[in-house]
Design a protein around this motif. Structure first.
Motif, PDB file in Angstrom:
ATOM      1  N   MET A 167       8.786   6.139   8.926  1.00  0.00           N
ATOM      2  CA  MET A 167       7.440   5.669   8.582  1.00  0.00           C
ATOM      3  C   MET A 167       6.783   5.066   9.807  1.00  0.00           C
ATOM      4  SD  MET A 167       7.695   3.907   4.897  1.00  0.00           S
ATOM      5  CE  MET A 167       9.149   3.080   5.462  1.00  0.00           C
TER       6      MET A 167
ATOM      7  N   PHE B 236       6.461   0.883  10.823  1.00  0.00           N
ATOM      8  CA  PHE B 236       6.963   0.048   9.736  1.00  0.00           C
ATOM      9  C   PHE B 236       7.476  -1.303  10.239  1.00  0.00           C
ATOM     10  CE2 PHE B 236      10.445  -1.105   6.747  1.00  0.00           C
ATOM     11  CZ  PHE B 236       9.655  -1.328   5.626  1.00  0.00           C
TER      12      PHE B 236
ATOM     13  N   GLN C  10       3.590  -3.441   1.646  1.00  0.00           N
ATOM     14  CA  GLN C  10       3.528  -2.435   0.573  1.00  0.00           C
ATOM     15  C   GLN C  10       2.073  -2.099   0.243  1.00  0.00           C
ATOM     16  OE1 GLN C  10       6.345  -3.041  -2.542  1.00  0.00           O
ATOM     17  NE2 GLN C  10       4.986  -2.210  -4.099  1.00  0.00           N
TER      18      GLN C  10
ATOM     19  N   TYR D 145       0.461   0.074   3.034  1.00  0.00           N
ATOM     20  CA  TYR D 145       0.774   1.512   2.967  1.00  0.00           C
ATOM     21  C   TYR D 145       0.053   2.176   1.799  1.00  0.00           C
ATOM     22  CZ  TYR D 145       4.167   1.621   6.717  1.00  0.00           C
ATOM     23  OH  TYR D 145       4.745   1.582   7.955  1.00  0.00           O
TER      24      TYR D 145
ATOM     25  N   LEU E 168      -2.577   5.166   2.387  1.00  0.00           N
ATOM     26  CA  LEU E 168      -2.430   6.487   1.774  1.00  0.00           C
ATOM     27  C   LEU E 168      -3.662   6.855   0.950  1.00  0.00           C
ATOM     28  CD1 LEU E 168       1.298   6.303   0.666  1.00  0.00           C
ATOM     29  CD2 LEU E 168       0.341   7.967   2.247  1.00  0.00           C
TER      30      LEU E 168
ATOM     31  N   ARG F  86      12.710   1.143  -0.328  1.00  0.00           N
ATOM     32  CA  ARG F  86      11.714   1.076  -1.412  1.00  0.00           C
ATOM     33  C   ARG F  86      10.371   1.669  -0.936  1.00  0.00           C
ATOM     34  NH1 ARG F  86       9.324  -4.095  -3.148  1.00  0.00           N
ATOM     35  NH2 ARG F  86      10.999  -5.082  -1.978  1.00  0.00           N
ATOM     36  N   ILE F  87       9.964   1.289   0.263  1.00  0.00           N
ATOM     37  CA  ILE F  87       8.682   1.786   0.777  1.00  0.00           C
ATOM     38  C   ILE F  87       8.768   3.282   1.078  1.00  0.00           C
ATOM     39  CG2 ILE F  87       7.045   1.630   2.713  1.00  0.00           C
ATOM     40  CD1 ILE F  87       6.781  -0.667   0.816  1.00  0.00           C
ATOM     41  N   GLU F  88       9.919   3.706   1.631  1.00  0.00           N
ATOM     42  CA  GLU F  88      10.081   5.135   1.936  1.00  0.00           C
ATOM     43  C   GLU F  88       9.952   5.974   0.674  1.00  0.00           C
ATOM     44  OE1 GLU F  88      12.887   5.067   5.953  1.00  0.00           O
ATOM     45  OE2 GLU F  88      13.821   5.189   3.974  1.00  0.00           O
TER      46      GLU F  88
ATOM     47  N   LYS G 174       8.290   5.175  -2.035  1.00  0.00           N
ATOM     48  CA  LYS G 174       6.896   5.163  -2.502  1.00  0.00           C
ATOM     49  C   LYS G 174       6.024   6.075  -1.653  1.00  0.00           C
ATOM     50  CE  LYS G 174       6.793   0.941  -5.001  1.00  0.00           C
ATOM     51  NZ  LYS G 174       6.020  -0.104  -5.559  1.00  0.00           N
TER      52      LYS G 174
END
Lengths: 166, 251
Positions: free
Chosen positions: A1, A4, A26, A29, A33, B66-68, B70
């Protein structure tokens, strides 16, 4: 990601709390998106996503409380730079201060200055990238950086004095 | 004195923000000036200490997973799955382009207006609806200096029935702008000023007519590279009256 670790580190420094930092990343992101259509190809992705994170933080309860405690100063012009103190006990601050003391001093710096220090010295962003992230003119970035370093130095001096006398 | 020229630029030098010519000039000066080179060393130490101290927090492995998950759930499917789908979609897309385009723009327009409505309502619900409290435009306008990457003019209001309450910084689609609050009678009107962008014009064309959205009235126009929104539950005439004053003020 993408980014991150950097985003998480920045979020934790802003919120000073692990749970809030995780929520902030969270949400960042999720917004990135959802709003990827508003990202303009050819512009700076890093500044774009950091800006989302910062704006999300500013509208959070912690962010609102943190920014309200900062004294309003005129940022129209970069403050005239003055020499750092020389040949004083403060000049050997960094030799005496350990990393934990620098971290503690950084925690004490108001969030509006802490963020600009992190973006410049940790993320190694250019002034233009920082200006894009904070959505302020470059002159304001320079002025804030100058004040931020002065505030960090003062906090470090205080920490060093406390250690000596404590 | 050479120190007076170079010393104020030390931070920019250490941040690599000087031009190539200035960098060379600073290098030459530091070789000759013990005072500035000592100063530069101390600043560099602080910068390095900040970098090391700033790399402090790392996300937990559980949070990363968890983020991956999502992000993966919201990202496009794997290429081998969507290549045939893409071929089929191309045919459908040809037929549906205009419809989808219109739907998307309408949807984006609704999203934009919903975001403005949220800003307006959240502001009124807040115990501190404005960060700068003043009915004086000469106090409110300068407060935004250094907070926004643009400036704007505000109208004189005595005798118009409108009162300026104050302002704050607001964000629309992650772009900062000015949110000004006005009173007219018992009604509150929000004035939003943002940098104009082609995508705003595309989904929300600037018009002089007043639109009705979620029972609010909104008028929007562009001027001088800025986009204005006047938003509130007051009558269309009240919204138009304030819009007129703002336009006359140079908007």
């Amino acid at each position: 990601m993408p980014l991150f670790d950097s985003l998480y580190n920045f979020a934790h420094w802003l919120t000073q709390n692990r749970d809030e930092a995780e929520d902030l990343v969270q949400e960042t992101y999720a917004k990135a998106l959802r709003g990827f259509g508003s990202f303009q190809p050819g512009t700076n992705f890093r500044a774009w996503i950091f800006r989302i994170l910062r704006n999300t933080f500013l509208t959070s309860r912690t962010g609102l409380a943190a920014t309200r405690t900062v004294p309003l100063e005129s940022e129209d012009e970069p403050e005239q730079t003055v020499a750092v103190s020389r040949e004083t006990p403060e000049s050997i601050l960094l030799e005496q201060a350990g990393q934990q003391q620098v971290q503690a001093a950084l925690e004490q710096v108001p969030v509006i200055y802490r963020e600009v220090l992190l973006l410049c010295d940790v993320e190694e962003m250019s002034y233009q990238e920082i200006a894009d992230t904070l959505a302020v003119p470059i002159g304001t970035v320079m002025s804030r950086l100058h004040r931020a370093r002065k505030a960090l130095r003062a906090a470090l001096e205080q920490k060093t004095r406390e250690t000596k006398h404590g | 004195m050479a120190d007076d020229i170079w010393q104020p630029k030390l931070d920019q030098y250490l941040d690599s923000e000087l031009s190539a010519e200035e960098m060379r000039g600073m290098d030459a000066h530091l070789r000759e000036c013990a005072s500035c080179s000592g100063d530069a060393l101390r600043r560099m130490q602080l910068k390095r200490a900040t970098r090391l101290a700033g790399q402090r927090y790392t996300p937990s492995a559980e949070f990363r997973r968890r983020i991956e998950r999502k992000v993966a759930a919201k990202s496009p499917a794997r290429r081998w799955l969507w290549i045939p789908a893409l071929a089929m979609a191309a045919v459908v897309l040809l037929v549906a382009t205009i419809t989808v385009g219109r739907w998307y723009e309408r949807s984006r327009s609704e999203q934009l207006l919903a975001e403005l409505a949220d800003l307006h309502v959240a502001d009124l619900a807040s115990p501190t609806p404005v960060d700068v409290v003043s009915s004086d435009r000469h106090t409110v306008k300068p407060w935004f200096q250094g907070k926004l990457p643009f400036t704007f003019d505000l109208p004189e209001l005595p005798g118009t029935g409108y009162t300026l309450v104050g302002g704050r910084v607001a964000y629309l689609e992650h772009e900062p702008g000015a949110h000004l609050l006005y009173n007219v009678g018992a009604h509150h009107i929000s004035v939003f000023i943002f940098r104009d962008r082609p995508e705003i014009e595309r989904v929300f064309p600037a018009r002089d007519s007043t639109r009705r959205v979620l029972s609010f009235h909104v008028e929007s126009w562009d001027a001088g590279g800025l986009r204005y929104f006047v938003f509130g539950d007051a009558s269309p005439e009240a919204i138009q009256g304030l819009s007129r004053l703002l336009k006359q003020a140079g908007a």
